[in-house]
Structures are given as structure tokens and as C-alpha cells.
Write an enzyme that holds these catalytic residues in place. Structure first.
Site, PDB file in Angstrom:
ATOM      1  N   GLN A  36       0.947  -1.247   0.022  1.00 40.74           N
ATOM      2  CA  GLN A  36       0.026  -0.127   0.241  1.00 40.74           C
ATOM      3  C   GLN A  36       1.014   1.285   0.106  1.00 40.74           C
ATOM      4  O   GLN A  36       2.003   1.162   0.158  1.00 40.74           O
ATOM      5  CB  GLN A  36      -1.041   0.071   1.454  1.00 40.74           C
ATOM      6  CG  GLN A  36      -0.185  -0.205   2.529  1.00 40.74           C
ATOM      7  CD  GLN A  36      -0.948  -0.838   3.751  1.00 40.74           C
ATOM      8  OE1 GLN A  36      -1.994  -0.877   3.638  1.00 40.74           O
ATOM      9  NE2 GLN A  36      -0.184  -1.515   4.575  1.00 40.74           N
ATOM     10  N   ASP A  91       0.613   0.391  13.681  1.00 37.97           N
ATOM     11  CA  ASP A  91       1.433   1.330  14.297  1.00 37.97           C
ATOM     12  C   ASP A  91       1.510   1.210  15.880  1.00 37.97           C
ATOM     13  O   ASP A  91       2.473   2.034  16.649  1.00 37.97           O
ATOM     14  CB  ASP A  91       0.308   2.605  14.034  1.00 37.97           C
ATOM     15  CG  ASP A  91      -0.867   2.258  14.784  1.00 37.97           C
ATOM     16  OD1 ASP A  91      -1.420   2.005  15.911  1.00 37.97           O
ATOM     17  OD2 ASP A  91      -2.117   2.215  13.948  1.00 37.97           O
ATOM     18  N   ASP A 143       0.420 -12.475   6.713  1.00 40.28           N
ATOM     19  CA  ASP A 143      -0.961 -12.234   6.529  1.00 40.28           C
ATOM     20  C   ASP A 143      -1.853 -12.507   7.658  1.00 40.28           C
ATOM     21  O   ASP A 143      -1.769 -13.881   7.989  1.00 40.28           O
ATOM     22  CB  ASP A 143      -1.058 -13.076   5.145  1.00 40.28           C
ATOM     23  CG  ASP A 143      -2.505 -13.123   4.785  1.00 40.28           C
ATOM     24  OD1 ASP A 143      -3.517 -12.029   5.670  1.00 40.28           O
ATOM     25  OD2 ASP A 143      -2.853 -13.518   3.644  1.00 40.28           O
ATOM     26  N   GLY A 144      -2.600 -11.705   8.217  1.00 40.47           N
ATOM     27  CA  GLY A 144      -3.473 -12.264   9.389  1.00 40.47           C
ATOM     28  C   GLY A 144      -4.384 -13.056   8.996  1.00 40.47           C
ATOM     29  O   GLY A 144      -5.103 -13.995   9.661  1.00 40.47           O
ATOM     30  N   ASP A 162      -7.551  -4.896  14.135  1.00 38.25           N
ATOM     31  CA  ASP A 162      -7.419  -3.728  13.818  1.00 38.25           C
ATOM     32  C   ASP A 162      -6.869  -3.286  12.420  1.00 38.25           C
ATOM     33  O   ASP A 162      -5.822  -3.306  12.127  1.00 38.25           O
ATOM     34  CB  ASP A 162      -6.212  -3.107  14.956  1.00 38.25           C
ATOM     35  CG  ASP A 162      -6.097  -1.565  14.834  1.00 38.25           C
ATOM     36  OD1 ASP A 162      -6.677  -0.780  14.127  1.00 38.25           O
ATOM     37  OD2 ASP A 162      -4.893  -1.388  15.331  1.00 38.25           O
ATOM     38  N   PRO A 169      -5.350  -4.499   1.453  1.00 37.75           N
ATOM     39  CA  PRO A 169      -4.783  -5.695   2.113  1.00 37.75           C
ATOM     40  C   PRO A 169      -5.868  -6.175   3.307  1.00 37.75           C
ATOM     41  O   PRO A 169      -5.956  -7.115   3.909  1.00 37.75           O
ATOM     42  CB  PRO A 169      -3.366  -5.261   2.604  1.00 37.75           C
ATOM     43  CG  PRO A 169      -3.336  -3.898   2.685  1.00 37.75           C
ATOM     44  CD  PRO A 169      -4.168  -3.571   1.397  1.00 37.75           C
TER      45      PRO A 169
HETATM   46  N1  SPD Z   1     -11.015   4.642   7.996  1.00 38.60           N
HETATM   47  C1  SPD Z   1     -10.003   4.121   8.909  1.00 38.60           C
HETATM   48  C2  SPD Z   1      -9.851   3.148   9.623  1.00 38.60           C
HETATM   49  C3  SPD Z   1      -8.856   2.580  10.146  1.00 38.60           C
HETATM   50  C4  SPD Z   1      -8.866   1.762  11.399  1.00 38.60           C
HETATM   51  N2  SPD Z   1      -7.534   1.320  11.820  1.00 38.60           N
HETATM   52  C5  SPD Z   1      -6.863   2.258  12.269  1.00 38.60           C
HETATM   53  C6  SPD Z   1      -5.561   1.769  12.822  1.00 38.60           C
HETATM   54  C7  SPD Z   1      -5.133   2.327  14.066  1.00 38.60           C
HETATM   55  N3  SPD Z   1      -4.226   1.588  14.839  1.00 38.60           N
END
Ligand code: SPD
Length: 287
Positions: A36, A91, A143-144, A162, A169
Site C-alpha cells: 500500500q 502502528d 498475513d493475518g 485492527d 490488504p
Molecule cells: N478509516 C480508517 C479506519 C482505520 C482503522 N484502523 C486504524 C489503525 C489504528 N491502529
């Protein structure tokens, strides 16, 4: 996304259905990984932030709205916390919130894009904080979807998804076969959690996600809150469990300890957030 990289006063926008959701700031990194487009920015209001494929993911001074609400309803209500799984979460914010719970012995975090982890560690170090050095964290760059497909039955007390929006992906993180595997690998007394998009800006995906989870699990309910940087700002997370809607009853001792240092989440906030289901969503779900 539009911006003039060298200019701090430019606008960095996510475009969604003819609306721009933007921040004033500057671009620090803009590169394509195997999976990405990854963009790191610095904004005036929310500090450094991350976009994937032009969509806002997180920012230093606004991430707790999202991570606290995804993690604590699940972690505070599961019967045991021996082994927890995060799918995505590159993150580090979700891992950080999980590891505040000392009862967790082993946390697998399976993120498909190693470059998101590297760049987050470098530019957003407060997101993961001490989680990156915590011996309980087992980070796998894999890959989850494949991970949950091959995991043993009854292997996790909590499974947390998350991911980003259901494109690229993350597309496979919203379908029946993935959710079926999540249920299969959850231990009795376990709780499942996923971000389930916006009831306004991603209405169809949101309703479909809750509907599928209600088909698969005995109990599933969406919780509503705010992530001001995301499209519409109105967001949801959906929790599921088997024997009863366990996620609606946080264990008081765990919750009190954690909520003392939360910005948004508390038992009281959570009760209201489950009740804040919009009437039209409730009608759609009962069809
Ligand atoms: N539209 C954004 C959706 C994002 C969800 N995940 C965010 C990652 C933060 N750890």
C-alpha cells in the site's frame, strides 16, 4: 490526497464519497510498500499522523479515541487473558493498550506490512510506546487472514482486528470465512473485537459487518464513538462472544485500574456507547 510536501501550511486530505477530511500540515514520508501507499505527515493540531492508501489511520494526539475503544471493552470482559491476538495494528497503539493489562501473558500481533511497523516505530514512537520492547509481544510480519486460518481451535482468549477500511490488504478482514475462523480460534469465555467502520460514512459496510458477526457468534453488538479525523468522525467497534454478551460487563477490578489513565474509555462511557446505537441501524439489523 493533495498536498505540497515542503509546505507546512498545506492541506492533507482523505477523499471519501465527495467529501474531504483534512488537516493542515506537511508530508514527511510518502512511499509505496509491497501492499500500500504509506504516508507520514506532521499536522498542526494532532501531531504526526499516518495514512494508508490516502486514508487516515492514526495521529499522535488523537489515537486514544480509537485504540481505547477497540481494546478495553474486550480485554476488560474476557474470562481469561493468557493469550491475546491482534490482527493488523502495525502502528502499535492497539498492542500498547493491550499490554497495559498485566494479566496478558502472551500477545501475538500479526501485521501484513512490515514497513508500517518500521515507519511507525520511527515517526510515531509514542503509539507503540513500551509495547515494542515488552517480552510478551510476539510480532509476526505475516498475513493475518492466513494466520487465523491455520491457528488451532480454542487458542486465544481475545482476538482483536485492527485493520484499515475494506479495500486492499484489509478487504478479507470483513468476510464470513475470516470471522468464522476468529470464532473457531477463540477459547470459551473469550471475546472478539473489530473496528467496524462509520455508521454514516461507511453505512453499508458497517451494517453488513454487524449482521455477519450476529450470524456467526451467538452475541454481537456495535459500540459507537468518535474518531474526529476519520470520515464523518462518527465511528464504531463491534464486539462478539458466545455464551452471553460478555463484552457488556467489564470486570470491575480490571476496568477501574485501566480507566484511571484513559482519555475516553470508562465503564460508564462504554454503557452509553453501546446504547447509542442509532435508530435506523437498529431497524436495519432487525430486518
Ligand atoms: N478509516 C480508517 C479506519 C482505520 C482503522 N484502523 C486504524 C489503525 C489504528 N491502529
Amino acid at each position: 490526497m493533495k498536498s505540497t510536501p515542503a509546505n507546512y501550511n498545506s492541506w492533507i486530505d482523505e477523499y471519501h464519497q465527495g467529501i474531504r477530511y483534512g488537516m493542515e500540515g506537511k508530508i514527511l514520508i510518502n512511499e509505496k510498500s509491497t501492499f500500500q501507499q504509506i504516508t507520514l505527515i506532521e499536522s498542526k493540531r494532532y501531531g504526526k499522523g499516518l495514512l494508508l492508501d490516502g486514508c487516515w489511520m492514526t495521529a499522535e494526539h488523537q489515537e486514544r479515541h480509537y485504540h481505547e475503544c477497540l481494546v478495553h471493552p474486550a480485554i476488560c470482559s474476557a474470562e481469561n487473558l493468557h493469550k491475546v491476538l491482534i490482527i493488523g495494528g502495525g502502528d502499535g497503539g492497539t498492542a500498547r493498550e493491550c499490554l497495559r493489562h498485566k494479566e496478558i501473558e502472551h500477545l501475538d500481533m500479526v501485521e501484513i506490512d512490515g514497513r508500517v511497523v518500521e515507519l511507525s516505530q520511527k515517526y510515531l514512537p509514542t503509539l507503540g510506546g513500551q509495547a515494542w520492547n515488552d517480552p510478551r509481544l510476539h510480532l509476526k510480519i505475516e498475513d493475518g487472514i492466513a494466520w487465523v486460518a491455520k491457528a488451532n481451535d480454542n487458542s486465544y482468549d481475545v482476538v482483536i482486528v485492527d485493520g484499515s477500511d475494506p479495500e486492499g490488504p484489509s478487504k478479507g478482514l470483513f468476510n464470513k470465512s475470516f470471522f468464522n475462523n476468529c470464532k473457531r480460534i477463540l477459547r470459551p469465555g473469550g471475546v472478539f473485537a473489530t473496528q467496524s467502520e462509520s455508521p454514516e460514512a461507511f453505512r453499508k459496510v458497517h451494517i453488513e459487518t454487524v449482521r455477519i458477526l450476529r450470524e456467526i457468534f451467538e452475541f454481537a453488538d456495535p459500540l459507537y464513538g468518535w474518531v474526529p479525523m476519520y470520515p464523518s468522525g462518527w465511528w464504531s467497534w463491534t464486539f462478539a462472544s458466545r455464551e452471553r454478551p460478555r463484552y457488556k460487563n467489564p470486570i470491575a477490578k480490571r476496568a477501574e485500574f485501566i480507566s484511571k489513565e484513559c482519555e475516553i474509555w470508562s465503564i460508564r462511557w462504554q454503557q452509553g456507547a453501546f446504547d447509542a446505537i442509532p435508530a435506523f441501524i437498529e431497524r436495519e439489523l432487525s430486518k
